[in-house]
Write an enzyme that holds these catalytic residues in place. Structure first.
Site, PDB file in Angstrom:
ATOM      1  N   ASN A  18       0.803  -1.216   0.000  1.00 64.01           N
ATOM      2  CA  ASN A  18       0.000   0.000   0.000  1.00 64.01           C
ATOM      3  C   ASN A  18       0.838   1.269   0.000  1.00 64.01           C
ATOM      4  OD1 ASN A  18      -2.469  -1.310  -0.055  1.00 64.01           O
ATOM      5  ND2 ASN A  18      -2.677  -1.359   2.173  1.00 64.01           N
ATOM      6  N   CYS A 136       4.202   7.423  10.999  1.00 67.48           N
ATOM      7  CA  CYS A 136       3.051   8.266  10.659  1.00 67.48           C
ATOM      8  C   CYS A 136       2.689   9.176  11.831  1.00 67.48           C
ATOM      9  CB  CYS A 136       1.858   7.402  10.242  1.00 67.48           C
ATOM     10  SG  CYS A 136       1.276   6.242  11.507  1.00 67.48           S
ATOM     11  N   SER A 167      -6.249   0.332   8.012  1.00 68.97           N
ATOM     12  CA  SER A 167      -5.115   1.002   7.373  1.00 68.97           C
ATOM     13  C   SER A 167      -3.785   0.545   7.971  1.00 68.97           C
ATOM     14  CB  SER A 167      -5.242   2.518   7.510  1.00 68.97           C
ATOM     15  OG  SER A 167      -5.093   2.919   8.853  1.00 68.97           O
ATOM     16  N   GLY A 169      -1.356  -2.247   7.932  1.00 68.88           N
ATOM     17  CA  GLY A 169      -0.971  -3.459   7.225  1.00 68.88           C
ATOM     18  C   GLY A 169      -0.003  -4.298   8.035  1.00 68.88           C
ATOM     19  N   GLY A 171       3.205  -4.631   7.844  1.00 65.54           N
ATOM     20  CA  GLY A 171       4.403  -3.917   8.265  1.00 65.54           C
ATOM     21  C   GLY A 171       4.170  -3.094   9.522  1.00 65.54           C
ATOM     22  N   THR A 172       3.041  -2.379   9.560  1.00 65.99           N
ATOM     23  CA  THR A 172       2.706  -1.574  10.738  1.00 65.99           C
ATOM     24  C   THR A 172       2.533  -2.453  11.965  1.00 65.99           C
ATOM     25  OG1 THR A 172       1.606   0.092   9.373  1.00 65.99           O
ATOM     26  CG2 THR A 172       1.033   0.047  11.712  1.00 65.99           C
ATOM     27  N   ALA A 174       3.703  -5.418  12.536  1.00 67.30           N
ATOM     28  CA  ALA A 174       4.949  -6.086  12.936  1.00 67.30           C
ATOM     29  C   ALA A 174       5.922  -5.136  13.614  1.00 67.30           C
ATOM     30  CB  ALA A 174       5.611  -6.714  11.713  1.00 67.30           C
ATOM     31  N   ASN A 294      -2.904   8.020   7.935  1.00 68.36           N
ATOM     32  CA  ASN A 294      -1.625   7.625   8.522  1.00 68.36           C
ATOM     33  C   ASN A 294      -0.627   7.200   7.448  1.00 68.36           C
ATOM     34  OD1 ASN A 294      -3.638   5.425   8.368  1.00 68.36           O
ATOM     35  ND2 ASN A 294      -1.957   4.112   9.044  1.00 68.36           N
TER      36      ASN A 294
END
Length: 322
Positions: A18, A136, A167, A169, A171-172, A174, A294
């Site tokens: 994203n 963010c 919103s 994902g 990565g966020t 983890a 974000n």
């Protein structure tokens, strides 16, 4: 059109999810000094890589080594990394083994390079080989803390970033620990707070809510008018690259008297001025939904940073007769 605009600096994006996809769209639409020439992923079926192909951008699903193997790599001077903190450390090392002078703009919490918040300290870091876009929450709130720091000594800053679960994902999710640690440090090193604390909240509400940020700043007791003016000015500056960034309501003030101080863990007893700021960030909906402010503020800040670094490179190239 100027020579600088015609001779755009070639760039690549690592991460076809994203964030990387939204950054790609922004660069195509608004890049004055940057030209995206490659999109890198690890999933051959990702929507980001498919979209990049349709737009005529070179792609690889073989990660950073695949990027190095592309013919376009020889001309690439700036690489945006939208993967994860652990992956970025490896990506930076591998790219530098082939191109020691490559410029890296890190959208993960890895923080190999200095923290960069465009309206606060971008000018200081245009020569850096690697800059970190914090988080963010950091991009949204550090400008506010820095605005107060311009007027008063800030003893403590606490931020709460509330984002839609949709919103956030992989990565966020983890990197939650890295998010809080990185943002807390940046509140101090960039925002100017003696002590910083960051909290992130994943909101499962349906329909998804816009990003909301709450900023509490404890400072010496100075003119509230001057503090509010400084905050409003920096909000206007952020809006130049994040149009959906705004104050949700007027800045709130509380004077904490010496006879009844606040007890702040890690700070002790505090008396002075408490400033409360409530922000909302609406995404531009280029690739992501509007509620994903974000992610939008990260890609917008990264593009603003990349554009400034690219302009700096162009100026040096022109001066050198390249």
């Amino acid at each position: 059109m100027s020579e600088q605009s015609k001779n755009k600096i070639k760039a690549a994006i690592i991460g076809s999810g994203n964030i990387g996809s939204d950054l790609m769209i922004k660069m195509l639409c608004y890049g004055e000094h940057l030209e995206i020439t490659a999109m890198v992923g690890i999933d051959p079926d990702s929507d980001g890589l498919a979209r990049a192909k349709r737009l005529g951008i070179s792609t690889t699903f073989e990660g950073v080594q695949g990027l190095i193997n592309l013919p376009e790599f020889k001309d690439i001077e700036i690489v945006f990394d939208a993967t994860s903190a652990n992956a970025h450390i490896k990506n930076d090392a591998l790219l530098r083994s082939y191109k020691p002078n490559i410029r890296m703009i890190d959208l993960t919490p890895a923080a190999i390079g200095p923290y960069c918040v465009p309206v606060v300290n971008l000018e200081q870091h245009v020569k850096q080989p690697n800059v970190n876009m914090v988080t963010c929450g950091g991009q949204a709130t550090i400008p506010i803390v820095a605005a107060v720091s311009k007027v008063a000594k800030v003893h403590y800053a606490e931020i709460i970033a509330s984002i839609s679960s949709k919103s956030a994902g992989p990565g966020t999710r983890a990197n939650i620990d890295e998010f809080t640690e990185t943002t807390s440090k940046a509140l101090e090193t960039v925002g100017g707070a003696a002590k910083g604390k960051a909290i992130i909240v994943l909101n499962p509400a349906e329909p998804p809510l816009l990003m909301r940020d709450t900023v509490y700043v404890l400072s010496e007791n100075v003119s509230q008018v001057e503090v509010e003016k400084s905050i409003e000015q920096i909000v206007e500056q952020v809006q130049k690259y994040v149009s959906g960034y705004r104050l949700k309501q007027k800045v709130q003030f509380d004077v904490i008297p010496e006879e009844s101080p606040l007890n702040i863990p890690g700070l002790g007893k505090f008396s002075g001025l408490k400033t409360s700021v409530f922000l909302e960030v609406e995404g531009a909906a280029h690739y992501l939904p509007a509620y994903a402010g974000n992610l939008d503020i990260m890609t917008s800040a990264a593009l603003a940073t990349g554009e400034k670094i690219a302009e700096f490179i162009q100026m040096n190239n022109t001066a050198a007769g390249v």
